[in-house]
Design a protein around this motif. Structure first.
Motif, PDB file in Angstrom:
ATOM      1  N   ARG A 289       4.523   6.966   0.802  1.00  0.00           N
ATOM      2  CA  ARG A 289       3.679   6.953   1.996  1.00  0.00           C
ATOM      3  C   ARG A 289       4.545   7.392   3.175  1.00  0.00           C
TER       4      ARG A 289
ATOM      5  N   PRO B 150       0.903   3.541   6.222  1.00  0.00           N
ATOM      6  CA  PRO B 150       0.725   3.003   4.867  1.00  0.00           C
ATOM      7  C   PRO B 150      -0.336   3.685   4.025  1.00  0.00           C
ATOM      8  N   THR B 151      -1.403   4.186   4.626  1.00  0.00           N
ATOM      9  CA  THR B 151      -2.512   4.709   3.827  1.00  0.00           C
ATOM     10  C   THR B 151      -2.515   6.226   3.748  1.00  0.00           C
ATOM     11  N   GLY B 152      -1.523   6.868   4.319  1.00  0.00           N
ATOM     12  CA  GLY B 152      -1.502   8.324   4.332  1.00  0.00           C
ATOM     13  C   GLY B 152      -0.587   8.891   3.269  1.00  0.00           C
TER      14      GLY B 152
ATOM     15  N   THR C 116       0.850  -1.182   0.000  1.00  0.00           N
ATOM     16  CA  THR C 116       0.000   0.000   0.000  1.00  0.00           C
ATOM     17  C   THR C 116       0.891   1.238   0.000  1.00  0.00           C
ATOM     18  N   PRO C 117       0.585   2.261  -0.745  1.00  0.00           N
ATOM     19  CA  PRO C 117      -0.587   2.477  -1.600  1.00  0.00           C
ATOM     20  C   PRO C 117      -0.292   2.298  -3.096  1.00  0.00           C
TER      21      PRO C 117
ATOM     22  N   HIS D 124      -4.258   7.390  -5.511  1.00  0.00           N
ATOM     23  CA  HIS D 124      -5.611   6.922  -5.200  1.00  0.00           C
ATOM     24  C   HIS D 124      -6.714   7.867  -5.675  1.00  0.00           C
TER      25      HIS D 124
ATOM     26  N   GLU E 217       0.578   9.121  -2.461  1.00  0.00           N
ATOM     27  CA  GLU E 217      -0.693   8.444  -2.210  1.00  0.00           C
ATOM     28  C   GLU E 217      -1.879   9.261  -2.710  1.00  0.00           C
TER      29      GLU E 217
ATOM     30  N   SER F  93       6.187   1.203  -2.596  1.00  0.00           N
ATOM     31  CA  SER F  93       6.063   2.383  -1.752  1.00  0.00           C
ATOM     32  C   SER F  93       7.251   2.376  -0.777  1.00  0.00           C
TER      33      SER F  93
ATOM     34  N   THR G 196      -0.661  13.163   8.109  1.00  0.00           N
ATOM     35  CA  THR G 196      -1.492  12.302   7.254  1.00  0.00           C
ATOM     36  C   THR G 196      -2.509  13.070   6.418  1.00  0.00           C
TER      37      THR G 196
END
Lengths: 271, 380
Positions: B110, B118-120, B34-35, B178, B174, B82, B364
């Motif tokens: 990320r 991981p998602t930020g 991710t991501p 996304h 990210e 990433s 984030t």
């Protein structure tokens, strides 16, 4: 007629870096005879290695050659094989290169069953860096990083290859040159991931610290320690102690090879 | 005029994958992270259909190894990852640099260090993209600011990789990866597609690093009769290892020179209001360019002579462009989603009379236009 090794060697790269008495020359010659036996064109052979004494083989042979990073030769080889599946891809490496730093790649290459032959020179030591303990160093042995003796048990390359799903697995030694050539050729003929463990030695890095300092002593050891698989099975357990079985441990022609599976996938995906 | 059918609504990761295919990608090896994972997912469906190879390897290092092996066999190759995976790939990025193997390495950044967030969103791999692998080495890093640019800029990344026989880092983040936006897919032939220089000499005369052809020697592929040798060791022009210090120095200097001497071709920046002797210059890259555009417009509406310099090539660093745009500036603002990386380069190159300040954020969330505007007002 004597075998024409010079046809396959890059003679301007000689002399090689290996110590007098090393088993790597024996292994290389067996490999070249096996290549010749296959009738492969030099343009269609790729030899890939990682780092170490064994890793220097690609520099000496007149094929498409690639000397990669420590332990990762199989990953490069997979890229090559997937792009041009008609190429005959051979990966050579030592025990430290293939089983320690490259252990993960070795396991997964075996699992995928890509048509690559991995020839593993097992001299039970890191030779090039000066004789440090490796995953196959016998328990209790002295190396430059185990001055009090190796604390760890040794790893069995054949068992790892079998467990990971390699479809051809064999072991020979640098003493048994005829058999070694035969096994390497059988590995080349095999369609799938094949492993040939070549039991060898490093008398300068390991032998001289463990009462086996000369090359002759080491060839003698290879001669006596390796027992044919069938003979080994007949031995009572107490006599198997300290012996190493040699032979073809697996020759599975049923499991479909990876580049073939991928070709099928391409047909299916393209509809 | 674009046809309706050329317009797609897609994510940055998908646009990157589709752009890579347009550029001629035929080999992708990756590892889930991710991501960036959508790039691998998209290509796992597309490559087998379009005659290429997709393979998920056992780790990031293996993916990068497979990419190099494939490129040496003649395929245009890419991997995507990433931050933490980018760290693992560094070993083989160095190999691709010294062996001069074209490939594209996508890094959808990320938060970090380590597993981080991981998602930020983050832009904290500016320096890793430049100095991640050990030793002196040439680097190209390209960074898109919109989803459509993920397509067009990855084509540029492939062209640069092929033209200069060098790995190119495609530095996404990210936010863009996304985000979904409209993408116009160019017609075949509409964007220029370059391929590596190929040997014109017969195999017996071929040397893989033949300097008589200039700084970028022609490149053969395995299995074409050339039987050349490739190593990660310092080598001479025949490709074989050398201990000759003079050759080692000369070759490494050539590696750096092939990028340095071609900066005009490699560097791409886009400016807004730069020719208006700006007193405030905002310099940034990637998703943060979007907020910076809005901030600069608002500042100009309120009477501040502001300009923007968006870096589409982050490495080699656009030194001249930064120097020129900041010539009359009092203030240079460098917003970036990290605690200050790009700013070091800007400070090095900006006019000595300008004050250089950062807008930095790692909470984030993206940097907003208001945060940039407030920084300018605070400093002016």
């Amino acid at each position: 007629m004597a075998f024409d090794y010079e046809y396959y060697l890059r003679q301007d790269k000689m002399p090689h870096i290996w110590c007098p008495g090393c088993g790597l020359g024996v292994m290389l010659k067996s490999m070249l005879r096996a290549v010749h036996g296959m009738g492969w064109k030099k343009d269609d052979v790729v030899v890939v290695s990682g780092i170490g004494c064994t890793g220097r083989i690609p520099g000496y042979v007149d094929f498409n050659t690639l000397h990669t990073t420590h332990g990762r030769a199989l990953t490069f080889a997979i890229g090559i094989k997937m792009v041009k599946p008609h190429l005959n891809v051979i990966v050579v490496g030592g025990d430290g290169d293939m089983l320690a730093i490259g252990g993960n790649h070795f396991i997964h290459a075996a699992r995928r069953n890509v048509d690559i032959t991995a020839i593993v020179y097992n001299n039970e030591i890191y030779g090039m860096t000066g004789g440090q303990v490796s995953p196959t160093t016998p328990h209790g042995w002295r190396t430059t990083t185990t001055p009090y003796g190796n604390l760890e048990p040794r790893m069995d390359i054949v068992e790892i290859a079998m467990g990971a799903g390699a479809t051809f697995v064999a072991r020979s030694t640098v003493y048994h040159t005829g058999q070694l050539e035969d096994y390497i050729k059988k590995a080349f003929e095999h369609k799938g991931f094949s492993v040939v463990e070549v039991l060898g030695h490093c008398h300068t890095g390991l032998g001289r610290r463990n009462k086996r300092p000369s090359a002759v002593q080491n060839f003698q050891w290879e001669k006596t320690v390796a027992i044919p698989l069938k003979a080994m099975e007949k031995l009572p357990p107490e006599k198997r102690e300290g012996k190493i079985p040699m032979g073809i441990f697996r020759d599975d022609k049923e499991k479909v090879e990876y580049t073939e599976i991928y070709k099928e996938l391409m047909k299916k995906a393209a509809g | 005029m674009s046809k309706k059918s050329d317009l797609k609504f897609m994510s940055g990761n998908e646009a990157c994958a589709e752009g890579a295919l347009y550029a001629g990608l035929t080999f992708f090896a990756g590892y889930p992270i991710t991501p960036s994972s959508e790039i691998a997912e998209y290509l796992s469906a597309q490559l087998p259909k379009r005659g290429g190879v997709f393979i998920q390897m056992e780790d990031e290092i293996a993916s990068m190894g497979a990419v190099i092996g494939a490129s040496l066999t003649g395929a245009k190759s890419m991997t995507a990852t990433s931050g933490p995976g980018f760290s693992l790939k560094q070993e083989h990025i160095g190999f691709a640099c010294i062996a001069e193997v074209p490939c594209v390495v996508v890094n959808v950044q990320r938060g970090g260090p380590s597993t981080g967030f991981p998602t930020g969103p983050s832009q904290s791999d500016v320096m890793q993209a430049r100095w991640g692998t050990h030793g002196d080495h040439p680097v190209i890093a390209v960074s898109p600011t919109t989803v459509e640019e993920c397509f067009t800029e990855v084509v540029r990344a492939f062209n640069l990789a092929e033209k200069y026989r060098n790995p190119v880092i495609f530095l996404m983040d990210e936010i863009i990866g996304h985000m979904r936006e409209k993408v116009r897919i160019p017609e075949p032939g509409e964007l220029e597609i370059l391929s590596r220089p190929r040997p014109t000499v017969p195999p017996e005369k071929y040397k893989p690093y033949d300097e008589s052809f200039g700084d970028i020697p022609p490149m053969a592929a395995y299995g074409e009769g050339y039987r050349f040798h490739v190593t990660g060791l310092n080598h001479d022009e025949t490709g074989f290892p050398t201990n000759n210090g003079k050759i080692i120095q000369r070759t490494e200097e050539r590696l750096l020179r092939k990028i340095e001497a071609n900066k005009e071709d490699i560097i791409k920046v886009v400016d807004m209001y730069a020719d208006d002797s700006p007193e405030v210059v905002v310099i940034t890259f990637g998703a943060t360019v979007r907020s910076a555009r809005a901030a600069v417009r608002t500042l100009r509406d309120t009477g501040v002579k502001a300009a923007l310099l968006a870096l589409y090539t982050v490495w080699p660093f656009p030194e001249t462009q930064v120097r020129e745009v900041t010539e009359k500036a009092k203030l240079v603002v460098v917003p970036e989603l990290n605690l200050g990386q790009l700013i070091y380069e800007v400070e090095r190159c900006a006019s000595a009379d300008a004050k250089v300040v950062g807008v930095n954020k790692i909470n984030t969330e993206p940097i907003t236009p208001v945060e940039i505007i407030n920084k300018v007002k605070e400093e002016l």
